[in-house]
Write an enzyme that holds these catalytic residues in place. Structure first.
Site, PDB file in Angstrom:
ATOM      1  N   ASN A  13       0.877  -1.176   0.000  1.00  0.00           N
ATOM      2  CA  ASN A  13       0.000   0.000   0.000  1.00  0.00           C
ATOM      3  C   ASN A  13       0.911   1.222   0.000  1.00  0.00           C
ATOM      4  OD1 ASN A  13      -1.848   2.027   0.441  1.00  0.00           O
ATOM      5  ND2 ASN A  13      -2.199   1.515   2.607  1.00  0.00           N
ATOM      6  N   TRP A  14       0.997   1.854  -1.181  1.00  0.00           N
ATOM      7  CA  TRP A  14       1.936   2.979  -1.300  1.00  0.00           C
ATOM      8  C   TRP A  14       1.428   4.241  -0.595  1.00  0.00           C
ATOM      9  CZ3 TRP A  14       3.368   2.463  -7.230  1.00  0.00           C
ATOM     10  CH2 TRP A  14       4.297   1.428  -7.368  1.00  0.00           C
ATOM     11  N   LYS A  15       0.144   4.257  -0.251  1.00  0.00           N
ATOM     12  CA  LYS A  15      -0.476   5.450   0.366  1.00  0.00           C
ATOM     13  C   LYS A  15      -0.232   6.670  -0.536  1.00  0.00           C
ATOM     14  CE  LYS A  15       0.369   3.285   4.794  1.00  0.00           C
ATOM     15  NZ  LYS A  15       0.278   3.416   6.241  1.00  0.00           N
ATOM     16  N   HIS A  99      -9.374   1.112   4.538  1.00  0.00           N
ATOM     17  CA  HIS A  99      -8.109   1.286   5.271  1.00  0.00           C
ATOM     18  C   HIS A  99      -8.337   2.195   6.479  1.00  0.00           C
ATOM     19  CE1 HIS A  99      -3.997   2.423   6.211  1.00  0.00           C
ATOM     20  NE2 HIS A  99      -3.639   1.308   5.596  1.00  0.00           N
ATOM     21  N   GLU A 101      -6.706   4.542   7.653  1.00  0.00           N
ATOM     22  CA  GLU A 101      -6.477   5.981   7.424  1.00  0.00           C
ATOM     23  C   GLU A 101      -7.697   6.616   6.752  1.00  0.00           C
ATOM     24  OE1 GLU A 101      -2.714   5.474   5.433  1.00  0.00           O
ATOM     25  OE2 GLU A 101      -1.856   4.788   7.333  1.00  0.00           O
ATOM     26  N   GLU A 171      -5.775  -5.458  10.175  1.00  0.00           N
ATOM     27  CA  GLU A 171      -4.784  -4.431  10.459  1.00  0.00           C
ATOM     28  C   GLU A 171      -5.082  -3.761  11.794  1.00  0.00           C
ATOM     29  OE1 GLU A 171      -2.640  -3.089   6.765  1.00  0.00           O
ATOM     30  OE2 GLU A 171      -4.378  -1.818   6.876  1.00  0.00           O
ATOM     31  N   GLY A 177       2.007   1.883  10.663  1.00  0.00           N
ATOM     32  CA  GLY A 177       2.925   3.011  10.550  1.00  0.00           C
ATOM     33  C   GLY A 177       3.569   3.410  11.861  1.00  0.00           C
ATOM     34  N   SER A 217       2.979  -2.656  10.226  1.00  0.00           N
ATOM     35  CA  SER A 217       4.441  -2.687  10.395  1.00  0.00           C
ATOM     36  C   SER A 217       5.033  -4.062  10.103  1.00  0.00           C
ATOM     37  CB  SER A 217       4.833  -2.187  11.790  1.00  0.00           C
ATOM     38  OG  SER A 217       4.388  -0.854  11.977  1.00  0.00           O
ATOM     39  N   GLY A 238       2.717  -1.263   4.253  1.00  0.00           N
ATOM     40  CA  GLY A 238       2.829   0.162   3.957  1.00  0.00           C
ATOM     41  C   GLY A 238       4.286   0.544   3.753  1.00  0.00           C
ATOM     42  N   GLY A 239       4.922   0.998   4.829  1.00  0.00           N
ATOM     43  CA  GLY A 239       6.289   1.537   4.755  1.00  0.00           C
ATOM     44  C   GLY A 239       7.267   0.657   4.002  1.00  0.00           C
TER      45      GLY A 239
HETATM   46  C1  PEP Z   1      -0.826  -0.143   5.819  1.00  0.00           C
HETATM   47  O1  PEP Z   1      -0.786   0.987   5.358  1.00  0.00           O
HETATM   48  O2  PEP Z   1      -1.760  -0.893   5.496  1.00  0.00           O
HETATM   49  C2  PEP Z   1       0.240  -0.588   6.699  1.00  0.00           C
HETATM   50  C3  PEP Z   1       0.140  -1.773   7.240  1.00  0.00           C
HETATM   51  O3  PEP Z   1       1.271   0.286   6.913  1.00  0.00           O
HETATM   52  P1  PEP Z   1       2.661  -0.053   7.650  1.00  0.00           P
HETATM   53  O4  PEP Z   1       3.173  -1.337   7.056  1.00  0.00           O
HETATM   54  O5  PEP Z   1       3.550   1.109   7.334  1.00  0.00           O
HETATM   55  O6  PEP Z   1       2.363  -0.198   9.099  1.00  0.00           O
END
Ligand code: PEP
Length: 255
Positions: A13-15, A99, A101, A171, A177, A217, A238-239
């Site tokens: 997930n590039w956000k 998501h 966010e 999640e 994040g 994460s 994500g990251g």
């Molecule tokens: C996400 O955005 O779905 C996510 C899990 O982010 P991260 O891996 O950065 O926690």
């Protein structure tokens, strides 16, 4: 993961990251690193304006490019939104819905998540449906109730047949994040609770076939342990999906 029953899916997930040029460079870098890793599907969900460049760069590979959201109407007066029909017209097969966010910053509710999910499925898309508890809910011991309720509400009126096109991403919001990760045991327990709810809604055969990812994460260090759990069928990342070597290590852990 339990590859005998369901497909392992590693999705980035590039956000709100990567311009088209940056996405092209990233896909060109990651493409050889994940080539031939056939034990899992690899997807990157990109900002709308970056999708075409990422698709072009991914040509000739097994990498799929998805979107990060979709509206529930086909068209109309919804400034700034994009419909499932528009996405499929652009060759987009996968979309993230719900998501945290989106729920936290943009007012998404289980009701709108359900509407978006039904619209995407009706248009023939595959949905990565995100749900999970916030920190207080875990601390108060109501994680199972929260994810059970979200699963039921977000999938209301989604048919057993349509569940073939649904991936669930568990999640925990406190882990997204933040660098905090659910322990493999916590991830396994909660993914198992979600599967139990699916069993009550659709029966065991359908529930056993649904890919349930963990997200929060996940990285190159903890992926193998999380993915070793039988109810954790992949990751939403994500990251670490912005760094080719880190993402490759997660895909390797899924082999
Ligand atoms: C996400 O955005 O779905 C996510 C899990 O982010 P991260 O891996 O950065 O926690």
């Amino acid at each position: 993961m339990n590859p005998s029953k369901r497909r392992t899916v590693i999705a980035g997930n590039w956000k709100m990251n990567f311009t088209p040029a940056e996405a092209t460079a990233f896909i060109n870098e990651v493409k050889p690193l994940v080539a031939g890793k056939n034990n899992c599907d690899v997807i990157f969900c990109a900002p709308y304006v970056t999708i075409a460049a990422a698709q072009e760069a991914a040509k000739g590979s097994d990498i799929k490019i998805g979107a990060e959201n979709v509206h529930f109407a086909e068209k109309g007066a919804y400034t700034g939104e994009v419909s499932a029909q528009m996405l499929t017209a652009c060759g987009v097969e996968y979309v993230i819905i719900g998501h945290s966010e989106r729920r936290q910053y943009f007012g998404e509710t289980d009701e709108t998540v359900n509407l978006r999910t039904k619209a995407a499925l009706a248009a023939g898309m595959k949905v990565i449906l995100c749900l999970g508890e916030v920190k207080d809910e875990r601390l108060n011991g109501i994680t199972n109730e929260v994810v059970s309720m979200q699963t039921k509400l977000d999938l209301k009126d989604v048919s057993a047949e349509q569940m073939k096109n649904v991936i669930i991403a568990y999640e925990p919001v406190w882990a997204i994040g933040t660098g905090l990760t659910a322990t493999p045991e916590q991830a396994e327990e909660t993914c198992g609770v979600i599967r139990d709810v699916l069993t009550s809604m659709y029966g065991a055969e359908v529930a056993e076939g649904v890919t349930i990812q963990y997200g929060g994460s996940m990285n190159e260090k903890n992926a193998a342990e999380l993915l070793a759990k039988p109810n954790v069928d992949g990751g939403l990342i994500g990251g670490a999906s912005l760094v080719a070597e880190k993402f490759k290590a997660i895909v390797d852990a899924a082999q």
